[in-house]
Design a protein around this motif. Structure first.
Motif, mmCIF file in Angstrom:
data_model
loop_
_atom_site.group_PDB
_atom_site.id
_atom_site.type_symbol
_atom_site.label_atom_id
_atom_site.label_comp_id
_atom_site.label_asym_id
_atom_site.label_seq_id
_atom_site.Cartn_x
_atom_site.Cartn_y
_atom_site.Cartn_z
ATOM 1 N N THR A 89 0.839 -1.205 0.000
ATOM 2 C CA THR A 89 0.000 0.000 0.000
ATOM 3 C C THR A 89 0.872 1.252 0.000
ATOM 4 O OG1 THR A 89 -1.728 -1.202 1.192
ATOM 5 C CG2 THR A 89 -1.852 1.205 1.233
ATOM 6 N N HIS A 92 2.649 1.676 -3.370
ATOM 7 C CA HIS A 92 1.688 2.092 -4.402
ATOM 8 C C HIS A 92 1.403 3.593 -4.299
ATOM 9 C CE1 HIS A 92 -1.474 1.702 -7.349
ATOM 10 N NE2 HIS A 92 -2.286 2.344 -6.527
ATOM 11 N N ASN A 123 -5.825 -10.216 -5.193
ATOM 12 C CA ASN A 123 -6.723 -9.541 -6.133
ATOM 13 C C ASN A 123 -6.084 -8.315 -6.784
ATOM 14 O OD1 ASN A 123 -8.777 -11.368 -5.720
ATOM 15 N ND2 ASN A 123 -9.704 -10.177 -4.067
ATOM 16 N N ASN A 124 -5.101 -7.716 -6.112
ATOM 17 C CA ASN A 124 -4.526 -6.459 -6.600
ATOM 18 C C ASN A 124 -3.083 -6.542 -7.093
ATOM 19 O OD1 ASN A 124 -6.717 -4.437 -6.036
ATOM 20 N ND2 ASN A 124 -6.538 -5.431 -4.040
ATOM 21 N N TYR A 125 -2.424 -7.661 -6.823
ATOM 22 C CA TYR A 125 -1.009 -7.802 -7.198
ATOM 23 C C TYR A 125 -0.776 -9.182 -7.803
ATOM 24 C CZ TYR A 125 -0.620 -3.763 -4.156
ATOM 25 O OH TYR A 125 -0.790 -2.522 -3.594
#
Length: 192
Positions: A89, A92, A123-125
């Motif tokens: 996080t 990013h 889900n994001n990486y």
């Protein structure tokens, strides 16, 4: 730019780490691999774990001759205890134009379902997984997930624990370490 994050204590970084990271940098769609040096937890004092800066220095020395490999001390400034999701996080937010992925051994994928917010990470990486000889099985949910990429890298069964133990016993560990790391480790008398 696509960045693969290779997390570890790197205590010490050895030729196995370097071989895997370089293989992934050269044979995947990632542009760079960052060695994220995990800080020592203030709540645990492990005698065999060198100071954060000393381990970072070894990673710096190991990677300085490789264009696609870079050391990172990003976790040194994050609150402890720290979790991978927090680091992702933070990175990013700090580098919104970069696409970050995780690099992990197959042994870590077997316990990935126990990580904090593992679903959010997945889900994001993307995960780039290199082979390791290890016990246990991979959760079926990870078998054919579109964000998990199995990398056909060499199996490196060299460990930092083995190197530290061997060094303490007076064995020659020089071939197991990048040359610049060996010079620093020898000069500083680490792990004796």
């Amino acid at each position: 730019m696509k960045i693969g994050l290779f997390f570890g204590t790197f205590n010490p970084i050895h030729v196995g780490h370097l071989t895997i990271a370089n293989h992934i940098a050269e044979y995947s769609d990632l542009d760079q691999v960052w060695f994220v040096v995990t800080p020592q937890s203030p709540f645990k004092t492990k005698q065999s774990l060198l100071d954060n800066r000393q381990r970072f220095e070894m990673v710096y020395r190991a990677t300085k001759d490789y264009q696609k490999l870079h050391p990172s001390d990003i976790e040194f400034s994050l609150p402890q205890p720290n979790y991978t999701i927090d680091t992702l996080t933070y990175l990013h937010e700090k580098h919104p134009d970069y696409v970050f992925s995780l690099i992990m051994g197959e042994d870590n994928l077997k316990s990935f379902h126990k990580w904090k917010n593992f679903e959010l990470i997945l889900n994001n990486y993307h995960l780039y997984v290199y082979p390791r000889l290890s016990e246990g099985t991979i959760e079926t949910q990870f078998d054919s997930h579109s964000h998990i990429h199995k990398i056909d890298a060499p199996i490196m069964e060299l460990s930092s624990t083995f190197i530290r133990k061997s060094r303490k016993e007076g064995k020659n560990v020089r071939p197991m370490l990048p040359e610049h790391v060996w010079e620093y480790l020898d000069e500083m008398n680490f792990y004796k």
